[in-house]
Scaffold this motif. Structure first.
Motif, short mmCIF file in Angstrom:
data_model
loop_
_atom_site.label_atom_id
_atom_site.label_comp_id
_atom_site.label_asym_id
_atom_site.label_seq_id
_atom_site.Cartn_x
_atom_site.Cartn_y
_atom_site.Cartn_z
N ILE A 1 10.72 -1.36 -6.10
CA ILE A 1 10.75 -1.89 -4.74
C ILE A 1 10.25 -3.34 -4.74
CG2 ILE A 1 9.86 -1.64 -2.39
CD1 ILE A 1 9.47 1.33 -2.94
N ASP A 2 11.07 -4.23 -4.21
CA ASP A 2 10.70 -5.64 -4.09
C ASP A 2 10.05 -5.83 -2.72
OD1 ASP A 2 10.44 -8.36 -4.04
OD2 ASP A 2 12.60 -8.78 -3.95
N ALA A 3 8.75 -5.52 -2.65
CA ALA A 3 8.05 -5.54 -1.37
C ALA A 3 8.11 -6.91 -0.72
CB ALA A 3 6.60 -5.10 -1.57
N ASP A 4 7.84 -7.95 -1.50
CA ASP A 4 7.84 -9.30 -0.92
C ASP A 4 9.23 -9.70 -0.42
OD1 ASP A 4 5.11 -9.62 -1.40
OD2 ASP A 4 5.46 -10.34 -3.43
N GLY A 5 10.25 -9.35 -1.20
CA GLY A 5 11.62 -9.67 -0.79
C GLY A 5 12.01 -8.95 0.48
N ILE A 6 11.60 -7.69 0.61
CA ILE A 6 11.91 -6.91 1.80
C ILE A 6 11.27 -7.54 3.04
CG2 ILE A 6 11.45 -4.71 2.96
CD1 ILE A 6 11.81 -3.40 0.14
N VAL A 7 9.98 -7.88 2.92
CA VAL A 7 9.27 -8.45 4.06
C VAL A 7 9.83 -9.83 4.41
CG1 VAL A 7 7.02 -9.27 4.91
CG2 VAL A 7 7.19 -7.10 3.66
N ASP A 8 10.17 -10.64 3.39
CA ASP A 8 10.78 -11.95 3.66
C ASP A 8 12.07 -11.78 4.46
OD1 ASP A 8 8.78 -13.23 2.27
OD2 ASP A 8 9.94 -13.50 0.43
N MET A 9 12.88 -10.80 4.07
CA MET A 9 14.16 -10.57 4.74
C MET A 9 13.94 -10.11 6.19
SD MET A 9 17.38 -8.33 3.36
CE MET A 9 16.39 -6.86 3.16
N LYS B 1 0.84 -1.21 0.00
CA LYS B 1 0.00 0.00 0.00
C LYS B 1 0.87 1.25 0.00
CE LYS B 1 -4.18 1.49 -0.22
NZ LYS B 1 -5.02 1.14 -1.38
N CYS B 2 1.98 1.22 0.72
CA CYS B 2 2.91 2.36 0.72
C CYS B 2 3.42 2.66 -0.69
CB CYS B 2 4.12 2.07 1.62
SG CYS B 2 3.84 2.31 3.35
N ILE B 3 3.68 1.60 -1.44
CA ILE B 3 4.20 1.76 -2.80
C ILE B 3 3.12 2.29 -3.73
CG2 ILE B 3 5.17 0.52 -4.79
CD1 ILE B 3 6.36 -1.47 -2.65
N GLN B 4 1.89 1.78 -3.57
CA GLN B 4 0.78 2.19 -4.43
C GLN B 4 0.30 3.61 -4.11
OE1 GLN B 4 -2.16 -0.76 -3.54
NE2 GLN B 4 -1.05 -2.41 -4.56
N GLU B 5 0.24 3.94 -2.82
CA GLU B 5 -0.33 5.21 -2.38
C GLU B 5 0.71 5.99 -1.57
OE1 GLU B 5 -3.14 6.49 -3.21
OE2 GLU B 5 -4.02 4.74 -4.22
#
Length: 202
Positions: free
Chosen positions: A184-192, A103-107
């Protein structure tokens, strides 16, 4: 030509306010608290008078922007809170973080809200945002803290939540200020983030 109905006027008002707030978010990313109503009018491709009709000053505009962002953030994470996000993640907290970062990336307004809260409303005068801060705590922060407490068994769920929010804001900030929002690789960031948290809590 017949006059517009109340419903038509309401729809136009809603569309204009959305247009203005989207423009304000983009200008804020560039200029921060130094933004002016004229800047927003140019970004929105509207007349200064049109924007001024809705917002007499930038404080009113920013206040609306942040409240709207809070509502958007809460709506974005509801699937994680209810378990309806279709995620294979074993942790609702991880799903919550993933949804919030997307959501941060979209909005941009949602990113601005998180960064403003992280900065403790440093750039805003007085305590006019104390109610917003309280609502953010109740609707976004504390639900994440509770999920962390229940799911991860963290000794200090508040510190872990702060780490998550700080990481989300930091990663988004770096990419936005380098004009790489779409990379931004949102999923990669959260996985890390969560692999690190789990390793620490073992």
């Amino acid at each position: 030509m017949s006059p517009r109905t109340k419903e038509q006027n309401d729809a136009i008002r809603e569309m204009r306010m959305s247009q203005i707030m989207q423009a304000a978010a983009e200008v804020y990313l560039e200029k921060g608290i130094q933004l002016e109503i004229r800047d927003v009018a140019v970004q929105a491709e509207l007349g200064y008078g049109t924007v001024y009709h809705y917002y007499k000053n930038k404080q009113m505009l920013l206040e609306d922007l942040l409240w709207d962002a809070l509502n958007q953030a809460e709506t974005a994470v509801i699937p994680a809170l209810t378990g309806d996000d279709g995620s294979s993640s074993m942790f609702k907290a991880e799903s919550f973080s993933r949804l919030l970062l997307h959501k941060c990336i979209q909005e941009p307004s949602v990113f601005i809200l998180l960064k403003t809260v992280a900065d403790n409303f440093h750039h805003f005068p007085g305590n006019r945002f104390s109610k917003l801060y309280g609502e953010f705590q109740e609707r976004i922060y504390l639900p994440l803290v509770e999920m962390i407490r229940q799911e991860i068994g963290s000794k200090s769920p508040e510190k872990t939540a702060n780490l998550i929010f700080g990481s989300l804001v930091g990663c988004t900030t770096l990419n936005i200020h380098h004009n790489m929002r779409n990379e931004i690789d949102a999923d990669g960031i959260v996985d890390m983030i969560f692999s690190g948290i789990q390793a620490r809590e073992r």
